[in-house]
Design a protein around this motif. Structure first.
Motif, PDB file in Angstrom:
ATOM      1  N   HIS A   1       0.825  -1.204   0.000  1.00  0.00           N
ATOM      2  CA  HIS A   1       0.000   0.000   0.000  1.00  0.00           C
ATOM      3  C   HIS A   1       0.866   1.263   0.000  1.00  0.00           C
ATOM      4  O   HIS A   1       0.608   2.205  -0.759  1.00  0.00           O
ATOM      5  CB  HIS A   1      -0.933   0.001   1.209  1.00  0.00           C
ATOM      6  N   GLU A   2       1.877   1.283   0.832  1.00  0.00           N
ATOM      7  CA  GLU A   2       2.740   2.462   0.960  1.00  0.00           C
ATOM      8  C   GLU A   2       3.478   2.776  -0.343  1.00  0.00           C
ATOM      9  O   GLU A   2       3.741   3.944  -0.633  1.00  0.00           O
ATOM     10  CB  GLU A   2       3.748   2.275   2.091  1.00  0.00           C
ATOM     11  N   LEU A   3       3.806   1.778  -1.107  1.00  0.00           N
ATOM     12  CA  LEU A   3       4.540   2.004  -2.360  1.00  0.00           C
ATOM     13  C   LEU A   3       3.619   2.194  -3.553  1.00  0.00           C
ATOM     14  O   LEU A   3       3.944   2.925  -4.483  1.00  0.00           O
ATOM     15  CB  LEU A   3       5.512   0.859  -2.609  1.00  0.00           C
ATOM     16  N   HIS A   4       2.470   1.545  -3.542  1.00  0.00           N
ATOM     17  CA  HIS A   4       1.564   1.668  -4.684  1.00  0.00           C
ATOM     18  C   HIS A   4       0.846   3.007  -4.726  1.00  0.00           C
ATOM     19  O   HIS A   4       0.529   3.502  -5.808  1.00  0.00           O
ATOM     20  CB  HIS A   4       0.552   0.521  -4.710  1.00  0.00           C
ATOM     21  N   SER A   5       0.595   3.598  -3.585  1.00  0.00           N
ATOM     22  CA  SER A   5      -0.089   4.892  -3.577  1.00  0.00           C
ATOM     23  C   SER A   5       0.707   5.965  -4.319  1.00  0.00           C
ATOM     24  O   SER A   5       0.157   6.653  -5.179  1.00  0.00           O
ATOM     25  CB  SER A   5      -0.398   5.327  -2.152  1.00  0.00           C
ATOM     26  N   PRO A   6       2.000   6.130  -4.040  1.00  0.00           N
ATOM     27  CA  PRO A   6       2.764   7.123  -4.795  1.00  0.00           C
ATOM     28  C   PRO A   6       2.895   6.751  -6.281  1.00  0.00           C
ATOM     29  O   PRO A   6       2.888   7.630  -7.144  1.00  0.00           O
ATOM     30  CB  PRO A   6       4.139   7.140  -4.133  1.00  0.00           C
ATOM     31  N   LEU A   7       2.992   5.458  -6.585  1.00  0.00           N
ATOM     32  CA  LEU A   7       3.063   5.048  -7.989  1.00  0.00           C
ATOM     33  C   LEU A   7       1.763   5.373  -8.718  1.00  0.00           C
ATOM     34  O   LEU A   7       1.782   5.813  -9.873  1.00  0.00           O
ATOM     35  CB  LEU A   7       3.381   3.555  -8.103  1.00  0.00           C
ATOM     36  N   ALA A   8       0.641   5.196  -8.045  1.00  0.00           N
ATOM     37  CA  ALA A   8      -0.648   5.545  -8.644  1.00  0.00           C
ATOM     38  C   ALA A   8      -0.724   7.051  -8.894  1.00  0.00           C
ATOM     39  O   ALA A   8      -1.216   7.487  -9.939  1.00  0.00           O
ATOM     40  CB  ALA A   8      -1.797   5.094  -7.749  1.00  0.00           C
ATOM     41  N   ALA A   9      -0.223   7.836  -7.966  1.00  0.00           N
ATOM     42  CA  ALA A   9      -0.212   9.286  -8.149  1.00  0.00           C
ATOM     43  C   ALA A   9       0.657   9.679  -9.345  1.00  0.00           C
ATOM     44  O   ALA A   9       0.286  10.555 -10.130  1.00  0.00           O
ATOM     45  CB  ALA A   9       0.287   9.972  -6.882  1.00  0.00           C
TER      46      ALA A   9
END
Length: 65
Positions: free
Chosen positions: A11-19
Motif C-alpha cells: 500500500h505504501e509504495l503503490h499509492s505514490p506510484l498511482a499518483a
C-alpha cells in the motif's frame, strides 16, 4: 504478521506510484508538445516496470512468509 507487513508495504509504495501514473496521464491529455509526450511515454513505461517489479518482490515475500 509478516503478511500484514507485506500488505502495508504494498500500500505504501503503490499509492505514490498511482499518483505518478495519474499525473503522467493528465500531462499526456493536456499537452501538445510531441517531445514532452515522448518523455511521458518513457516515464509511464518505467513506472509500470517499477510496479511490476514491486509486485513480484512482494509476492515472493508473501509466499516466503
Amino acid at each position: 504478521m509478516k503478511s500484514d507487513a507485506v500488505n502495508e508495504l504494498r500500500h505504501e509504495l503503490h499509492s505514490p506510484l498511482a499518483a505518478l501514473r495519474n499525473a503522467l496521464y493528465l500531462i499526456s491529455v493536456r499537452c501538445d508538445d510531441f517531445q514532452v509526450l515522448e518523455y511521458v511515454k518513457l516515464a509511464e513505461v518505467e513506472v509500470k516496470e517499477i510496479s511490476a517489479a514491486l509486485e513480484r518482490a512482494l509476492a515472493d515475500r508473501a509466499r516466503a512468509a
